[in-house]
Write an enzyme that holds these catalytic residues in place. Structure first.
Site, mmCIF file in Angstrom:
data_model
loop_
_atom_site.group_PDB
_atom_site.id
_atom_site.type_symbol
_atom_site.label_atom_id
_atom_site.label_comp_id
_atom_site.label_asym_id
_atom_site.label_seq_id
_atom_site.Cartn_x
_atom_site.Cartn_y
_atom_site.Cartn_z
ATOM 1 N N HIS A 47 0.858 -1.197 0.000
ATOM 2 C CA HIS A 47 0.000 0.000 0.000
ATOM 3 C C HIS A 47 0.888 1.238 0.000
ATOM 4 O O HIS A 47 1.988 1.223 0.559
ATOM 5 C CB HIS A 47 -0.910 -0.016 1.234
ATOM 6 C CG HIS A 47 -1.974 1.027 1.177
ATOM 7 N ND1 HIS A 47 -1.746 2.340 1.509
ATOM 8 C CD2 HIS A 47 -3.270 0.953 0.787
ATOM 9 C CE1 HIS A 47 -2.859 3.038 1.337
ATOM 10 N NE2 HIS A 47 -3.807 2.213 0.895
ATOM 11 N N GLU A 54 -3.752 2.968 -7.086
ATOM 12 C CA GLU A 54 -4.234 4.165 -6.385
ATOM 13 C C GLU A 54 -3.237 5.301 -6.564
ATOM 14 O O GLU A 54 -2.113 5.199 -6.049
ATOM 15 C CB GLU A 54 -4.338 3.899 -4.881
ATOM 16 C CG GLU A 54 -5.206 2.741 -4.475
ATOM 17 C CD GLU A 54 -5.473 2.745 -2.973
ATOM 18 O OE1 GLU A 54 -6.648 2.743 -2.625
ATOM 19 O OE2 GLU A 54 -4.521 2.778 -2.174
ATOM 20 N N ALA A 68 -11.397 3.631 1.605
ATOM 21 C CA ALA A 68 -11.170 3.768 3.052
ATOM 22 C C ALA A 68 -12.085 4.857 3.614
ATOM 23 O O ALA A 68 -13.167 4.574 4.123
ATOM 24 C CB ALA A 68 -9.707 4.065 3.328
HETATM 25 O O1 G3P Z 1 -6.577 1.577 0.791
HETATM 26 C C1 G3P Z 1 -7.498 2.412 0.196
HETATM 27 C C2 G3P Z 1 -7.115 3.802 0.311
HETATM 28 O O2 G3P Z 1 -5.768 4.086 0.180
HETATM 29 C C3 G3P Z 1 -7.995 4.774 -0.368
HETATM 30 O O3 G3P Z 1 -8.270 5.710 0.610
HETATM 31 O O4 G3P Z 1 -9.630 7.322 1.779
HETATM 32 O O5 G3P Z 1 -9.048 7.661 -0.612
HETATM 33 O O6 G3P Z 1 -10.665 5.877 0.022
HETATM 34 P P1 G3P Z 1 -9.478 6.703 0.426
#
Ligand code: G3P
Length: 223
Positions: A94, A142, A202
């Protein structure tokens, strides 16, 4: 292996997703999972995973493991003990817990040998393509700058999603998940239209005023 489409909810170390709060969020996920029949997976810290495993039925994954066997390793956690404590899968690399490629390779192989589902994170399409050579069960792309924000990867970087899928498919047939800023059904719908087979989320769930409504909204984007 989890059926797609899939929603992975990463509890991180948010107060709202730790300890007693982790338990109530898991119960909410379990309820929605039973009602909607979509793959919902929770990604927990190791303490909560061990404590809560027997209290819920949904698949659980560990947020990180170290590339190590048993031995004289202080402050580390390995996949063997994660499996013994009931993990079904592992989140690897991550953006908030990056690893070198040799460690990622070790963890993907170890997860395979233990029967754990491996979800390897990547920060862009090039890294996604490179990590596809390691053949994890899922790749989750991501863009780090969008993590925790209010503008989703689907809206801000749609081209990053299509480029990631192309890069991964040119190497191996591995399902691609996307995450960062995912908040509502439109974000999910767009990601899936672009070829993603699920999302990693998240804050949109863990910090939501009503996580049950927020989850149902994301699932509506998959239908
Ligand atoms: O692990 C998922 C995360 O990094 C995404 O975070 O708060 O942007 O949904 P968020």
């Amino acid at each position: 292996m989890w059926k797609t489409p899939v929603i992975i909810v990463n509890f991180k170390l948010y107060r709202q997703g730790s300890g007693d709060n982790a338990y109530s969020l898991l119960k909410t996920m379990e309820k929605v999972w039973e009602e909607r029949g979509v793959s919902l997976i929770a990604s927990l810290n190791p303490l909560d995973l061990g404590a809560l495993r027997d209290k819920v039925n949904i698949p659980l994954m560990i947020q990180h493991a170290d590339a190590t066997d048993f031995g004289a390793f202080t402050g580390r956690i390995n996949l063997e003990i994660s499996k013994e404590r009931g993990a079904d899968g592992v989140l690897i690399n991550h953006s908030e817990k990056r690893l070198n490629i040799a460690d990622i390779d070790y963890l993907v192989e170890k997860a395979k040998s233990l029967g754990l589902v491996s979800v390897v994170c990547a920060n862009n399409s090039r890294v996604s393509g490179a990590l596809a050579f390691l053949k994890p069960n899922f790749i989750a792309m991501e863009p780090p700058e969008l993590i925790g924000g209010d503008i989703s990867v689907s809206k801000a970087r749609p081209e990053a999603i299509t480029e990631t899928i192309e890069a991964v498919k040119s190497v191996a047939d591995i399902p691609v998940l996307v995450g960062a800023g995912i908040k509502n059904r439109e974000d999910v719908k767009r990601a899936m239209e672009l070829g993603a087979q699920g999302v990693l989320v998240a804050s949109g769930i863990v910090k939501a005023k009503n996580p049950e409504d927020a989850l149902n909204d994301l699932i509506d984007g998959m239908m």
